[in-house]
Design a protein around this motif. Structure first.
Motif, PDB file in Angstrom:
ATOM      1  N   VAL A  38      17.523   2.727  10.715  1.00  0.00           N
ATOM      2  CA  VAL A  38      16.964   1.431  11.092  1.00  0.00           C
ATOM      3  C   VAL A  38      15.599   1.243  10.439  1.00  0.00           C
ATOM      4  CG1 VAL A  38      16.220   0.025  13.048  1.00  0.00           C
ATOM      5  CG2 VAL A  38      18.250   1.469  13.252  1.00  0.00           C
ATOM      6  N   LEU A  39      14.840   2.317  10.309  1.00  0.00           N
ATOM      7  CA  LEU A  39      13.533   2.257   9.655  1.00  0.00           C
ATOM      8  C   LEU A  39      13.654   1.728   8.232  1.00  0.00           C
ATOM      9  CD1 LEU A  39      10.461   3.037   9.612  1.00  0.00           C
ATOM     10  CD2 LEU A  39      11.222   5.258   8.748  1.00  0.00           C
ATOM     11  N   TYR A  40      14.621   2.254   7.488  1.00  0.00           N
ATOM     12  CA  TYR A  40      14.804   1.795   6.107  1.00  0.00           C
ATOM     13  C   TYR A  40      15.264   0.339   6.051  1.00  0.00           C
ATOM     14  CZ  TYR A  40      14.214   6.578   4.485  1.00  0.00           C
ATOM     15  OH  TYR A  40      13.698   7.808   4.203  1.00  0.00           O
ATOM     16  N   ILE A  41      16.097  -0.056   6.989  1.00  0.00           N
ATOM     17  CA  ILE A  41      16.560  -1.452   7.007  1.00  0.00           C
ATOM     18  C   ILE A  41      15.425  -2.392   7.387  1.00  0.00           C
ATOM     19  CG2 ILE A  41      18.092  -3.064   8.211  1.00  0.00           C
ATOM     20  CD1 ILE A  41      20.116  -0.723   8.375  1.00  0.00           C
ATOM     21  N   LEU A  42      14.653  -2.031   8.401  1.00  0.00           N
ATOM     22  CA  LEU A  42      13.543  -2.884   8.832  1.00  0.00           C
ATOM     23  C   LEU A  42      12.467  -3.034   7.768  1.00  0.00           C
ATOM     24  CD1 LEU A  42      12.969  -1.743  12.526  1.00  0.00           C
ATOM     25  CD2 LEU A  42      13.929  -3.906  11.739  1.00  0.00           C
ATOM     26  N   MET A  94       5.296   5.925   6.158  1.00  0.00           N
ATOM     27  CA  MET A  94       5.859   4.594   6.340  1.00  0.00           C
ATOM     28  C   MET A  94       5.682   4.139   7.786  1.00  0.00           C
ATOM     29  SD  MET A  94       9.788   3.272   5.650  1.00  0.00           S
ATOM     30  CE  MET A  94       9.989   4.459   4.372  1.00  0.00           C
ATOM     31  N   ARG A  95       5.972   5.015   8.720  1.00  0.00           N
ATOM     32  CA  ARG A  95       5.823   4.664  10.137  1.00  0.00           C
ATOM     33  C   ARG A  95       4.360   4.368  10.470  1.00  0.00           C
ATOM     34  NH1 ARG A  95      10.343   5.883  13.208  1.00  0.00           N
ATOM     35  NH2 ARG A  95      11.816   7.333  12.271  1.00  0.00           N
ATOM     36  N   THR A  96       3.454   5.179   9.963  1.00  0.00           N
ATOM     37  CA  THR A  96       2.035   5.005  10.271  1.00  0.00           C
ATOM     38  C   THR A  96       1.478   3.727   9.653  1.00  0.00           C
ATOM     39  OG1 THR A  96       1.749   7.393  10.364  1.00  0.00           O
ATOM     40  CG2 THR A  96      -0.238   6.067  10.102  1.00  0.00           C
ATOM     41  N   LEU A  97       1.722   3.526   8.365  1.00  0.00           N
ATOM     42  CA  LEU A  97       1.140   2.370   7.673  1.00  0.00           C
ATOM     43  C   LEU A  97       1.758   1.043   8.093  1.00  0.00           C
ATOM     44  CD1 LEU A  97       0.790   3.821   4.083  1.00  0.00           C
ATOM     45  CD2 LEU A  97      -1.031   3.338   5.699  1.00  0.00           C
ATOM     46  N   LEU A  98       3.047   1.056   8.410  1.00  0.00           N
ATOM     47  CA  LEU A  98       3.721  -0.188   8.771  1.00  0.00           C
ATOM     48  C   LEU A  98       3.827  -0.397  10.272  1.00  0.00           C
ATOM     49  CD1 LEU A  98       6.517  -0.088   6.071  1.00  0.00           C
ATOM     50  CD2 LEU A  98       4.352  -1.307   6.002  1.00  0.00           C
ATOM     51  N   GLY A  99       3.386   0.582  11.048  1.00  0.00           N
ATOM     52  CA  GLY A  99       3.369   0.423  12.499  1.00  0.00           C
ATOM     53  C   GLY A  99       4.731   0.498  13.157  1.00  0.00           C
ATOM     54  N   MET A 102       0.818  -1.181   0.000  1.00  0.00           N
ATOM     55  CA  MET A 102       0.000   0.000   0.000  1.00  0.00           C
ATOM     56  C   MET A 102       0.874   1.262   0.000  1.00  0.00           C
ATOM     57  SD  MET A 102      -3.243   0.511   2.375  1.00  0.00           S
ATOM     58  CE  MET A 102      -3.694   2.082   2.948  1.00  0.00           C
ATOM     59  N   LEU A 103       1.932   1.223   0.779  1.00  0.00           N
ATOM     60  CA  LEU A 103       2.823   2.376   0.849  1.00  0.00           C
ATOM     61  C   LEU A 103       3.463   2.657  -0.508  1.00  0.00           C
ATOM     62  CD1 LEU A 103       4.398   4.430   2.701  1.00  0.00           C
ATOM     63  CD2 LEU A 103       6.177   2.699   2.744  1.00  0.00           C
ATOM     64  N   ASP A 104       3.983   1.604  -1.135  1.00  0.00           N
ATOM     65  CA  ASP A 104       4.648   1.803  -2.425  1.00  0.00           C
ATOM     66  C   ASP A 104       3.670   2.158  -3.528  1.00  0.00           C
ATOM     67  OD1 ASP A 104       7.121   1.274  -1.328  1.00  0.00           O
ATOM     68  OD2 ASP A 104       6.999  -0.867  -1.743  1.00  0.00           O
ATOM     69  N   VAL A 105       2.489   1.590  -3.483  1.00  0.00           N
ATOM     70  CA  VAL A 105       1.508   1.819  -4.548  1.00  0.00           C
ATOM     71  C   VAL A 105       0.923   3.220  -4.491  1.00  0.00           C
ATOM     72  CG1 VAL A 105      -0.726   1.088  -5.457  1.00  0.00           C
ATOM     73  CG2 VAL A 105       0.933  -0.613  -4.752  1.00  0.00           C
ATOM     74  N   PHE A 106       0.552   3.662  -3.319  1.00  0.00           N
ATOM     75  CA  PHE A 106      -0.129   4.950  -3.216  1.00  0.00           C
ATOM     76  C   PHE A 106       0.804   6.098  -2.853  1.00  0.00           C
ATOM     77  CE2 PHE A 106      -3.609   1.928  -2.394  1.00  0.00           C
ATOM     78  CZ  PHE A 106      -4.406   2.264  -3.468  1.00  0.00           C
TER      79      PHE A 106
END
Length: 90
Positions: free
Chosen positions: A59-63, A45-50, A1-5
């Motif tokens: 670390v966010l990008y790696i996770l 990214m933080r909101t949609l992926l929790g 969803m993040l990548d698509v929208f």
């Protein structure tokens, strides 16, 4: 969803307007148009992926196994110029 929208909307037309900002925003992460878009991308990214706010950006990008938005935009610009180069040489 993040990548698509989200990423699709933020990078729309990047080949046309990103080149003038790429060199300037490389040293800063939050200044300039690309930096502000990167902040919005990370917040989404933080909101949609929790992912909690306490997690560092690196670390966010790696996770999440995603590239920073500036890298995605630079790749879009290079793909555009490669396509134009192939059209001119044909």
């Amino acid at each position: 969803m993040l990548d698509v929208f989200v990423r699709t909307i933020l990078t729309y037309g990047a080949a046309a307007w990103v080149p003038r900002y790429l060199d300037r925003d490389q040293d800063s992460d939050t200044r300039g148009p690309l930096g502000r878009l990167a902040v919005v991308y990370r917040q989404c990214m933080r909101t949609l992926l929790g992912v909690p706010v306490e997690v560092r950006v690196e670390v966010l990008y790696i996770l999440t196994l995603r590239w920073p938005l500036t890298v995605v935009m630079a790749k879009a610009v290079w793909r555009y110029y490669a396509r134009v180069g192939r059209m001119v040489s044909s």
